[in-house]
Design an enzyme around this catalytic site. Sequence first.
Site, PDB file in Angstrom:
ATOM      1  N   GLU A   1      11.194  -1.486   4.765  1.00  0.00           N
ATOM      2  CA  GLU A   1      10.759  -2.268   3.599  1.00  0.00           C
ATOM      3  C   GLU A   1      11.734  -2.156   2.443  1.00  0.00           C
ATOM      4  OE1 GLU A   1      10.288   0.045   1.071  1.00  0.00           O
ATOM      5  OE2 GLU A   1      10.527   1.542   2.672  1.00  0.00           O
TER       6      GLU A   1
ATOM      7  N   GLU B   1      14.052   0.954   3.764  1.00  0.00           N
ATOM      8  CA  GLU B   1      14.861  -0.098   4.395  1.00  0.00           C
ATOM      9  C   GLU B   1      14.779  -0.055   5.915  1.00  0.00           C
ATOM     10  OE1 GLU B   1      18.951   0.098   3.153  1.00  0.00           O
ATOM     11  OE2 GLU B   1      18.485  -0.017   1.017  1.00  0.00           O
TER      12      GLU B   1
END
Lengths: 384, 384
Positions: free
Chosen positions: B186, B329
């Site tokens: 994310e 991420e």
Amino acid sequence: MVDPSGGVADAAALIDSTVARITPVDGTWIERARDRQRHLTKPEGSLGRLEEVANRFCGIQETLEPTAANPRIILFAADHGVAAEGVSAYPQSVTSRMVLNFLDGGAAINALAGANRVELRVVDVGVRAMLPESPDLVRRRIGNGTENLAREPAMSRAQAAAAIGVGIGAAAEAADEGCRVIGIGEMGIANTTSAAGVAAVLTHRPARALVGRGTGIDDPTLERKVAVVRRAVGRHRPSPDDAIGILSALGGFEIAAMCGACLGAAAERMPVLVDGFISTSAAALAAVLCPAVREYMFGAHRSPEPGHGALLGIIDQPPLLDLGMRLGEGTGAALAVAIVRSAVTAFREMATFDNARVPERLGPGGHRSANDHRPTRDRTTHGP
Amino acid sequence: MVDPSGGVADAAALIDSTVARITPVDGTWIERARDRQRHLTKPEGSLGRLEEVANRFCGIQETLEPTAANPRIILFAADHGVAAEGVSAYPQSVTSRMVLNFLDGGAAINALAGANRVELRVVDVGVRAMLPESPDLVRRRIGNGTENLAREPAMSRAQAAAAIGVGIGAAAEAADEGCRVIGIGEMGIANTTSAAGVAAVLTHRPARALVGRGTGIDDPTLERKVAVVRRAVGRHRPSPDDAIGILSALGGFEIAAMCGACLGAAAERMPVLVDGFISTSAAALAAVLCPAVREYMFGAHRSPEPGHGALLGIIDQPPLLDLGMRLGEGTGAALAVAIVRSAVTAFREMATFDNARVPERLGPGGHRSANDHRPTRDRTTHGP
């Protein structure tokens, strides 16, 4: 390459000249690497140990373009006379059978090296059985297995020095062939007995605290193993300052060779991934010969063996991985290649805040830092 | 693929039908895998967690030839209205700038995905800034960033369901395109605030114990963040049994989407690698919707965020890695791909004791076990 049949003076001279080439890692390169890390598009320090790894690669390789190209696991195999004491769950013949398994591609290290794109080099430093000729097997035999350390020294000082020389040569060959990082691994039935003995001498701790279950021995075998290590250390009394004396007393050929590979890697300015318990005993002996060699080492995997923590304290390199593995062969080092490759790739390929036009962190008053969006000439593989 | 503008009933029906397809992992396949592990040429259990991983892949994929082929990280990005409260060290614009950085290949996840041969898919679930058209960006926008959870619910229940549907669709698409394992990741400035709120509701612990420094906030910002989480949980009072209610109250779009991706992966019998703190908040919400989904999850990396341990307790999947990383991420998931790939490769490619003619362990009396050298028809990629 060392001729293991060569004279004592030759091997000793090779060790001395190798140690003389090892210099402390240059702190200014590490500082420059840290500075670059601060400009990469991530919160400061947020890549954690990957940043430490990349920074130290920069220091070792003296560059801001660190690389883990052409990684190679060098797997040294040898037999141990102490297997006769019944200290292992497996018969001694497993050593040679597993070497054949390595050559056939059927062992754990073959799979893990393949999955992580790592080259595997197998070196026979003294397996007792005769192995067939194979282009994939490097023969650097120091003897036909060590003597039984429970009864006599595992090897002569000359053999210990020659075995160290084999490792130095293997590291030099790797560097010549384009490897920029190596890992060390081993195979040798009963070699946790030697490694526990090395740990007892170097850390002054009792055998009971350092001897573990190795490949999975039962309680009576564990008791026997503790007694063997205690008696051997008491009988031979090697000095903790005398790495060659310790190897001579306790073995084994593959531990000596891994010790040499650490020295050889450092002399070539190559990082070396130290696999697990037995590899770390070798790395700790290398640190006795040359304290600066530790700066070239990376602990790969934390072993459940009770003696590993003590040995890690000597090399001062906490492992990157902790997956409950305990089979050696360089398996932890092969996995660690993925970590160090990731670390140096991020360092080399990430954009900076400036060239990616990502705003930097807010200052204490909620203002952007002064250099936000200021163009620089930082290198990037992705920037404009 | 879900149309986020579709009706509430559609999204709710998709969630229900997806949950209905998720069955507990078949224990008989795991048992068969364990049995095969015992015959591979290594001491029993000596590959540690790699064995657990491979065995569970066998259970999930219902095969003795488990695979991590075509791994994909699905990175969901969205903005958070709560950023207006000053809970992050970075301005909100960093979310969209980092998405552009992902598309340009300049972020940590690009480097780590590349180094570990993992495909990266970036999904915009609600970034506030308009992003340019790009073939590499999947647009599944639920809104223009969430509302400020400190003042009002982050989103409607309909939006929460639609965002979950986006994740379900992304997982289904991955399966359709040949992925056999996915990881979730994310990007969303201020999303550790949402994740800490989710953790507070699910674990009944105080905000103070769960809120951390995220990207690296200072003490006053940390105090603000604790107060925001405490007030928001107290104001909205979502029920811990109501995952959609929790998402509606606390956000965010990307957390809802990752929750959906976990459900979608399990419905497709795909293992899912759960990245870090924020990903684990999504995984824990998925477990609220469907407890069996946990059996398809693998914790990738242990975050230093204080709330991570509490959330890991819910999914009951201790992370494979602990490298001090804290940037999300999907970076931890990308590294974990190397571990699970290694695990399944060893399982598939290793020889058995029989076909490699390696003697098995000595029995209690020092005798070899009865099946030593007995030919079998065990499959191997290397045997004769």
